[in-house]
Design a protein around this motif. Structure first.
Motif, PDB file in Angstrom:
ATOM      1  N   UNK A 142       0.804  -1.192  -0.109  1.00  0.00           N
ATOM      2  CA  UNK A 142      -0.071   0.236   0.021  1.00  0.00           C
ATOM      3  C   UNK A 142       0.840   1.298  -0.179  1.00  0.00           C
ATOM      4  N   UNK A 435      -5.084  11.761   5.262  1.00  0.00           N
ATOM      5  CA  UNK A 435      -4.094  10.828   4.842  1.00  0.00           C
ATOM      6  C   UNK A 435      -4.704  10.579   3.206  1.00  0.00           C
ATOM      7  N   UNK A 436      -3.755   9.889   2.494  1.00  0.00           N
ATOM      8  CA  UNK A 436      -4.155   9.929   0.957  1.00  0.00           C
ATOM      9  C   UNK A 436      -4.997   8.766   0.891  1.00  0.00           C
ATOM     10  N   UNK A 437      -5.949   8.892  -0.048  1.00  0.00           N
ATOM     11  CA  UNK A 437      -6.845   7.937  -0.643  1.00  0.00           C
ATOM     12  C   UNK A 437      -6.060   6.788  -1.450  1.00  0.00           C
ATOM     13  N   UNK A 438      -6.651   5.824  -1.245  1.00  0.00           N
ATOM     14  CA  UNK A 438      -5.969   4.560  -2.010  1.00  0.00           C
ATOM     15  C   UNK A 438      -5.957   4.501  -3.333  1.00  0.00           C
ATOM     16  N   UNK A 449     -11.214  -7.173 -13.139  1.00  0.00           N
ATOM     17  CA  UNK A 449     -12.553  -7.176 -12.560  1.00  0.00           C
ATOM     18  C   UNK A 449     -13.484  -7.791 -13.585  1.00  0.00           C
TER      19      UNK A 449
ATOM     20  N   UNK B   2     -16.465   0.023  -5.904  1.00  0.00           N
ATOM     21  CA  UNK B   2     -15.512  -0.293  -4.776  1.00  0.00           C
ATOM     22  C   UNK B   2     -16.069  -0.862  -3.668  1.00  0.00           C
ATOM     23  N   UNK B  25     -14.212  -4.164  -7.322  1.00  0.00           N
ATOM     24  CA  UNK B  25     -12.873  -4.138  -6.665  1.00  0.00           C
ATOM     25  C   UNK B  25     -13.254  -4.550  -5.193  1.00  0.00           C
ATOM     26  N   UNK B  27     -11.805  -4.660  -1.603  1.00  0.00           N
ATOM     27  CA  UNK B  27     -10.621  -4.685  -0.440  1.00  0.00           C
ATOM     28  C   UNK B  27     -11.276  -5.197   0.785  1.00  0.00           C
ATOM     29  N   UNK B  71      -6.024  -5.300   2.977  1.00  0.00           N
ATOM     30  CA  UNK B  71      -5.179  -4.403   3.647  1.00  0.00           C
ATOM     31  C   UNK B  71      -5.204  -4.722   4.971  1.00  0.00           C
ATOM     32  N   UNK B  82     -17.708  11.645   2.831  1.00  0.00           N
ATOM     33  CA  UNK B  82     -16.684  11.727   1.773  1.00  0.00           C
ATOM     34  C   UNK B  82     -16.883  10.168   0.969  1.00  0.00           C
ATOM     35  N   UNK B  84     -15.671   7.511   2.448  1.00  0.00           N
ATOM     36  CA  UNK B  84     -14.277   6.977   2.736  1.00  0.00           C
ATOM     37  C   UNK B  84     -14.069   6.154   4.125  1.00  0.00           C
ATOM     38  N   UNK B  88      -5.673   4.319  10.407  1.00  0.00           N
ATOM     39  CA  UNK B  88      -4.716   5.127  11.274  1.00  0.00           C
ATOM     40  C   UNK B  88      -4.007   5.979  10.423  1.00  0.00           C
ATOM     41  N   UNK B  89      -3.433   5.297   9.342  1.00  0.00           N
ATOM     42  CA  UNK B  89      -2.730   6.360   8.428  1.00  0.00           C
ATOM     43  C   UNK B  89      -2.936   6.731   6.906  1.00  0.00           C
ATOM     44  N   UNK B  90      -4.249   6.173   6.610  1.00  0.00           N
ATOM     45  CA  UNK B  90      -4.967   6.558   5.276  1.00  0.00           C
ATOM     46  C   UNK B  90      -6.230   6.365   5.178  1.00  0.00           C
ATOM     47  N   UNK B  91      -6.978   6.679   3.828  1.00  0.00           N
ATOM     48  CA  UNK B  91      -8.199   6.666   3.896  1.00  0.00           C
ATOM     49  C   UNK B  91      -8.746   5.857   2.618  1.00  0.00           C
ATOM     50  N   UNK B  92      -9.666   5.118   2.817  1.00  0.00           N
ATOM     51  CA  UNK B  92      -9.862   4.287   1.719  1.00  0.00           C
ATOM     52  C   UNK B  92     -11.268   4.485   1.270  1.00  0.00           C
ATOM     53  N   UNK B  93     -11.438   4.916  -0.177  1.00  0.00           N
ATOM     54  CA  UNK B  93     -12.961   5.178  -0.661  1.00  0.00           C
ATOM     55  C   UNK B  93     -13.784   3.971  -0.954  1.00  0.00           C
TER      56      UNK B  93
END
Lengths: 450, 450
Positions: A142, A435-438, A449, B2, B25, B27, B71, B82, B84, B88-93
């Motif tokens: 990641x 934090x940044x989006x995946x 897919x 997603x 997809x 996750x 993950x 959002x 999302x 802790x250290x990121x965001x997942x949409x």
């Protein structure tokens, strides 16, 4: 008569078993409640075997030996005046004492390296290494930054002895085969495994022709073998080898050993000398000078053979020494004497990855699959408990066929050192996103897919 | 599209697998890197199985499912605005969200009890319990004080549901059989195992006739079954049940569950209600009111069947719910609708010690060996990875025949609560002896010296 044995490794356990028919009370003291079959510890560190596969509870091993008791405890000192062992919370009197406390890692005075580059001597170290190795791949999967991802997928093993060679070989196999299909954003096949050694070859305890073959076998497995290089620094982001820098997410230490802290306590209490690595100098009958009732066996003992060569710190030597001291005590109880200890060198074996090994048996040398089968046979036969032997064989056969590693669990939360770069906060695309989006991460492998 | 799944337990993993041929997809996020087969966790806590026997690395389970990624991370919140997941250290949409975060222990507001009486939900809790149980015997073996020795050899399990019954039964078997011959100063056969429950029977989720039989089977195993009693206090030296005091070295908690902290975050973020145990109230299709793309499954979901009964927090319900939501998402992608979720109650099973169990399958009831074989068969068939299934069967067969427990390792250093008495310094026989010598300890078992 009370015989106290400190340490339940190969030396201590064999001494205890050797006294089974002796007219004495045996107390075996160890910090742990199990005997560890150390030669297979690297398989726990790389997720092939579970801790219980290579551990035998000491009480279980000795359950039928009525003159033996086991005490789990921390020995902290020796009191020769009172003839007592000092534990954290009690004292244990002895008539005869056998110390088999073993060796620990030497970081050549750079103790800060210990946290950064764990060594492999205990179950907790093995599960810590396993967690660090597996977490490196989890993080790399990641990680958005290409350079940081490469760093996380770089593993450096310092030290080219049997442990270093085994670790590097199985790490390469784990990364290049077992994990190959399990990630979506990274290619574990591109993992770098670097083995560093200061000598000109790996496995210098073997004849040079075998050392050379071992190096070649490692390179065929995809390990970068870097010999003739000294580690000048280890930090949170990698290692420095003189002028060269290797950024690495995981650094493992297999470079040096020094006596366990108990060795120094013993030498001070008994007033005997130690060698540079802290091993206790022993008499030809493994006793201490001036203390005929105190013996040191196993890796902690410094004894030279007829040619003046140090008896190596290997399992067969410890086993022979344990048996010898047991026999000496038995004979002395009957008023007889024994001749000095003689080490029988049975040879050396080291495995390299999946099905390669190098072996020296007396003057015979083997390499390749034959050496590996020999290694497998000898190690399985020596596993203390039969139950383990059978299950380990099955576990192994299965892992071997499937290249699977079922014990790939992250059970501790590793204190992974991070590169300075990655620990800094990065600019986030939008104000309210901490934090940044995946979604914006590069997908190295196309996610299919259907 | 997603789909994000939070939690890799029975519900989450089955939802992920159910989406294998869907055009999306997937996750799967979990704190750990493995799926845990929780029904066998008590066997890890009592040393019969190794953690790896009942864990399957999530990446390995999903390695061939190309639309699924794993993950490893800590979900801390949900951002529905959002769309999302906040780690802790990121965001997942996400476009669709499935929350399967499960339950944790409830100490009924007495959070101080958590340290004193660990529960059994995770691998780390299982190895902690294993360490506490085995260390209690190690300490008792060398304890000089008769009262303190009795305390160390007393185990209290609070809660008579399946977990409590399984723990108490296997603890009794461990103490009375496996450890019987391994100690020299104590008789593990005299170990007290007490199972406490506030209800009038153990296993109240079973028909009363089975509950009664389960209680009888436990007593035959040597467990003291104390029903109709509430724990009023737990301290470092034992438990208080109203007027009654039980001094115990080890107290284990299997009495109550509450939603994982994530449940509250979810309910707050989505603006939905929870029940008293913190479970999220869901719609008949397991989605949240006002959030048709957000689903809660498994133990965390509160849904009632046609008769108004809460669907129980058991593995089969979670599996059915995971499969249902996967099917719903697949159908909706094709523009079709599905009927509301219907729970099929397959029955209940609980094992008691070595070869006893109680089982209800629909209207059929079984007890004894037949129920146990049924339990064994069903659990082995459900173990996710074939490798584990085979090896666990072998491991078990061997343990069963030998009554051995090879995974009896103390791998963590337990923070064992001590009785006030034993933590006080005692007078030492001589000034310079900080602790007492072993020699003066009573030997309950005559040490045989040949």
């Amino acid at each position: 008569m009370k015989v106290v044995i400190v340490g339940g490794g190969f030396g201590g356990l064999n001494a205890a078993i050797g006294l089974r028919s002796a007219d004495c009370e045996v107390t075996l003291i160890d910090r742990e409640n199990y005997h560890l079959f150390q030669p297979l510890l690297y398989q726990v560190a790389t997720g092939s075997l579970s801790p219980a596969n290579i551990c035998a509870p000491l009480r279980n091993v000795l359950r039928r030996q009525k003159n033996a008791t086991v005490l789990q405890g921390d020995v902290v000192d020796f009191d020769f005046e009172q003839r007592e062992i000092v534990l954290k919370d009690r004292r244990v009197p002895f008539d005869k004492l056998i110390v088999a406390a073993g060796m620990t890692h030497s970081y050549f005075g750079r103790n800060a390296w210990q946290q950064l580059a764990p060594g492999l001597k205990s179950i907790s170290e093995a599960t810590e290494i396993r967690a660090r190795v597996l977490s490196a791949f989890e993080q790399a999967e990641w990680e958005q930054d290409e350079v940081e991802r490469r760093r996380l997928m770089t593993f450096v093993v310092v030290g080219g002895g049997p442990t270093g060679v085994e670790l590097a070989g199985t790490l390469a196999d784990l990364a290049h085969h077992t994990l190959a299909k399990e990630f979506r954003h990274i290619h574990p096949q591109t993992t770098r495994v670097v083995l560093v050694d200061a000598e000109s070859h790996v496995l210098t305890q073997f004849p040079e022709s075998l050392s050379v073959k071992a190096g070649e076998a490692l390179e065929k497995l995809g390990v970068e073998v870097r010999t003739g290089l000294r580690v000048s620094d280890i930090d949170e982001a990698g290692v420095t080898l003189g002028d060269e820098r290797i950024d690495a997410g995981t650094v493992l230490w297999a470079a040096g050993v020094t006596a366990s802290p108990l060795g120094e306590k013993l030498a001070t209490a008994a007033g005997v000398e130690t060698d540079r690595a802290g091993r206790t100098l022993v008499q030809p009958d493994l006793s201490l000078a001036g203390h005929p009732d105190v013996f040191v066996i196993g890796d902690l003992a410094h004894l030279e053979d007829e040619e003046g060569k140090l008896i190596p710190g290997v399992a067969p030597a410890a086993i022979q020494e344990g048996k010898y001291v047991a026999k000496l005590i038995r004979k002395r109880l009957k008023g007889r004497e024994v001749s000095p200890f003689r080490y029988r060198d049975l040879g050396s074996l080291a495995t390299i990855g999946r099905a390669e090994a190098v072996a020296r048996l007396g003057r015979l040398q083997f390499t390749g699959h034959l050496a590996w089968l020999l290694w497998l046979f000898i190690h399985l036969m020596q596993l203390v408990a039969f139950e383990n032997r059978l299950l380990v064989l099955l576990q192994w056969t299965w892992s071997y066929i499937t290249r699977g590693r079922s014990a790939r669990l992250i059970t501790t939360h590793p204190h992974r050192p991070k590169s300075a770069a990655s620990s800094e906060p990065r600019p986030t695309p939008r104000e309210h996103r901490p934090t940044r989006p995946i979604a914006s991460e590069p997908q190295l492998v196309q996610s299919q897919c259907e």
